[in-house]
Design an enzyme around this catalytic site. Structure first.
Site, PDB file in Angstrom:
ATOM      1  CD  GLU A   1      -2.800  -1.443   2.324  1.00  0.00           C
ATOM      2  OE1 GLU A   1      -2.795  -0.591   3.230  1.00  0.00           O
ATOM      3  OE2 GLU A   1      -3.531  -2.454   2.346  1.00  0.00           O
TER       4      GLU A   1
ATOM      5  CG  ASN B   1      -0.754  -6.694  -1.812  1.00  0.00           C
ATOM      6  OD1 ASN B   1      -1.391  -7.152  -2.754  1.00  0.00           O
ATOM      7  ND2 ASN B   1      -1.175  -6.778  -0.546  1.00  0.00           N
TER       8      ASN B   1
ATOM      9  CG  HIS C   1      -9.908  -5.660   0.558  1.00  0.00           C
ATOM     10  ND1 HIS C   1     -10.185  -6.843   1.222  1.00  0.00           N
ATOM     11  CD2 HIS C   1      -8.576  -5.466   0.696  1.00  0.00           C
ATOM     12  CE1 HIS C   1      -9.068  -7.331   1.744  1.00  0.00           C
ATOM     13  NE2 HIS C   1      -8.075  -6.522   1.434  1.00  0.00           N
TER      14      HIS C   1
ATOM     15  CD  GLU D   1      -4.644  -7.838   1.183  1.00  0.00           C
ATOM     16  OE1 GLU D   1      -5.510  -7.164   1.782  1.00  0.00           O
ATOM     17  OE2 GLU D   1      -3.428  -7.597   1.286  1.00  0.00           O
TER      18      GLU D   1
ATOM     19  CG  ASP E   1     -12.764  -9.033   1.472  1.00  0.00           C
ATOM     20  OD1 ASP E   1     -12.688  -7.981   0.800  1.00  0.00           O
ATOM     21  OD2 ASP E   1     -12.309  -9.119   2.630  1.00  0.00           O
TER      22      ASP E   1
HETATM   23  O1  9MR Z   1      -7.007  -8.973   8.015  1.00  0.00           O
HETATM   24  C1  9MR Z   1      -6.226  -8.044   8.723  1.00  0.00           C
HETATM   25  C2  9MR Z   1      -6.928  -7.683  10.017  1.00  0.00           C
HETATM   26  O2  9MR Z   1      -7.036  -8.798  10.853  1.00  0.00           O
HETATM   27  C3  9MR Z   1      -6.170  -6.580  10.708  1.00  0.00           C
HETATM   28  O3  9MR Z   1      -6.921  -6.157  11.829  1.00  0.00           O
HETATM   29  C4  9MR Z   1      -5.974  -5.428   9.749  1.00  0.00           C
HETATM   30  C5  9MR Z   1      -5.209  -4.329  10.424  1.00  0.00           C
HETATM   31  O4  9MR Z   1      -4.621  -3.452   9.565  1.00  0.00           O
HETATM   32  O5  9MR Z   1      -5.286  -5.889   8.589  1.00  0.00           O
HETATM   33  C6  9MR Z   1      -6.029  -6.801   7.891  1.00  0.00           C
HETATM   34  O6  9MR Z   1      -5.406  -7.136   6.687  1.00  0.00           O
HETATM   35  C7  9MR Z   1      -5.166  -6.074   5.759  1.00  0.00           C
HETATM   36  C8  9MR Z   1      -3.952  -6.449   4.959  1.00  0.00           C
HETATM   37  O7  9MR Z   1      -2.879  -6.715   5.811  1.00  0.00           O
HETATM   38  C9  9MR Z   1      -3.584  -5.365   3.975  1.00  0.00           C
HETATM   39  N1  9MR Z   1      -4.705  -5.028   3.131  1.00  0.00           N
HETATM   40  C10 9MR Z   1      -5.950  -4.735   3.815  1.00  0.00           C
HETATM   41  C11 9MR Z   1      -6.313  -5.884   4.756  1.00  0.00           C
HETATM   42  C12 9MR Z   1      -7.654  -5.629   5.402  1.00  0.00           C
HETATM   43  O8  9MR Z   1      -7.587  -4.519   6.235  1.00  0.00           O
END
Ligand code: 9MR
Length: 430
Positions: free
Chosen positions: A244, A285, A321, A349, A351
């Protein structure tokens, strides 16, 4: 999942009992009785038509329609949000896959007739893997792990949290791999690929990094140590080295890395990762880069620059997402724009969330949306695989982050497949 009893048989028995009375009385009385019976029958019509047809909905939070099913079907509860009339009786085993079809008027079998799991289907259709994110706390849930462990279903896993900076280097130079190792070992046991996630990200970053006020040389060395240690520990894997880096308008995110090192932090991280493991696939990513737009263009420009500078970059991760009914257009064209630059692409990722409660209409749209995204990847050779951001609504990150939203995954919170599953299969087979 649970089954509700079918009351339709009881109602039809009541109707035939009333009809037999009409033949046992004198003519006038019989006429009067018949009129009364007809009135009673008319009164029953709404009840009869108030039964759901085969494949129709018969329950769920917010559902105000019929809760009983026509003869030959029974009401199967898939989740608190959705029950459906499926063929058979309450003692019949459910269909091999419990995904309901998109059309409630369909009289055919559920569309999920595909044999083999998603990974097997992905491989048969030219992709390297179909995978899922997971997280350490979920691994005590035996039924959950049974599905995750099935390497015909998932050929790749990504740790949702346990390889992030806060988990792996909570204080400078002190590395903890315990959580990450659990997931890496699981992948190894199951013969699944592991996606390392991630080396450098502004979030889940310990304050010793974000607030350390390090000069450029020191922060460079900190990034090098962190990435090379991580990638060296989990060798031979795919890595989201930089996560990001952009704002939605395509400008660089103003985090400690950019503010101290400008864009150089990206090549520093990638070079350290390559030095630690020449075999690892190194990715950048990001989200909101799945369709054409300023952010996707910025990421393409970054890839071009890295290639021009001979910085190692193997792939681009499009997180995916999404919101039901709101996919960006031209996902395939956008993927092709990246592969044309000489990098591979992965959906990392995926969903697709909705405003709760889920309804058959939303679930049907979600099925279509999953199919659209997967088809776009399927159609581009350089799109190597797809990872969903956990496979079940039980462990999705969405409800905690977006109030009132959820149901984003292809399996519901009871680990039953949703129509989205069929959308994935259809996309992989497109
Ligand atoms: O799935 C992850 C969640 O459990 C955490 O609380 C969150 C915190 O930042 O991160 C989530 O995963 C993220 C991923 O690492 C990067 N892209 C966005 C994902 C969803 O927030």
């Amino acid at each position: 999942m649970s089954r509700r009893p079918n009351v339709s048989a009881t109602k039809s028995r009541r109707v035939s009992a009333m009809l037999s009375i009409s033949s046992s009385k004198p003519r006038l009385l019989a006429m009067a009785k018949l009129t009364a019976i007809l009135a009673a029958l008319v009164a029953l019509i709404p009840l009869a038509s108030a039964q759901s047809q085969e494949w129709g909905q018969c329950g769920g939070v917010g559902w105000t329609g019929p809760t009983t099913c026509v003869t030959g079907t029974f009401c199967m509860e898939y989740s608190e949000y959705y029950s459906q009339c499926i063929p058979g009786t309450a003692t019949t085993a459910p269909p091999a896959t419990t995904a309901p079809p998109t059309s409630s008027s369909s009289s055919s079998a559920p569309s999920s007739t595909a044999t083999g799991g998603l990974h097997t289907i992905a491989k048969a259709n030219g992709k390297l893997y179909f995978g899922s994110a997971t997280d350490n706390p979920e691994l005590s849930d035996t039924p959950y792990v049974a599905i995750l462990d099935d390497n015909t279903m998932f050929g790749q896993i990504t740790p949702g949290n346990s390889m992030k900076w806060d988990a792996t280097e909570p204080s400078r130079g002190t590395f903890t791999f315990s959580g990450g190792d659990v997931i890496a070992n699981l992948a190894k046991q199951n013969g699944q690929l592991l996606r390392g996630h991630n080396c450098v990200w502004y979030s889940q970053l310990p304050s010793w990094v974000s607030s350390g006020n390090f000069d450029a040389a020191t922060l460079t060395s900190i990034i090098q140590t962190h990435c090379s240690t991580l990638v060296g520990h989990y060798k031979g894997q795919i890595w989201d080295v930089v996560n990001e880096p952009f704002n939605d308008d395509g400008t660089y995110r103003q985090d400690v890395f950019y503010n101290t090192l400008n864009t150089n932090y990206i090549s520093i991280a990638l070079q350290a990762a390559r030095a630690a493991d020449p075999d690892a696939k190194l990715y950048i990513n990001d989200y909101n880069v799945e369709g054409p737009g300023a952010k996707s263009t910025a990421l393409q420009n970054l890839v071009k620059q890295l290639k021009a500078d001979n910085v190692p970059i193997d792939g681009v991760g499009l997180q995916g997402h999404f919101i039901v009914g709101e996919l960006p257009g031209n996902i395939q064209q956008n993927i092709e724009a990246f592969t044309a630059l000489g990098v591979e692409v992965a959906i990392t990722e995926l969903d697709i969330r909705m405003t709760l409660p889920s309804t058959p209409t939303l679930l049907a749209q979600q099925q279509k949306d999953y199919q659209t995204v997967i088809t776009a990847c399927k159609n581009v050779e350089g799109c190597v695989g797809v990872t969903i951001w956990d496979y079940t609504d039980k462990y999705s990150w969405v409800p905690q982050t977006f109030s009132g939203q959820g149901a984003a995954c292809p399996w519901d919170a009871n680990l039953a497949k949703k129509p989205a599953y069929d959308g994935i299969v259809a996309g992989l087979q497109a």
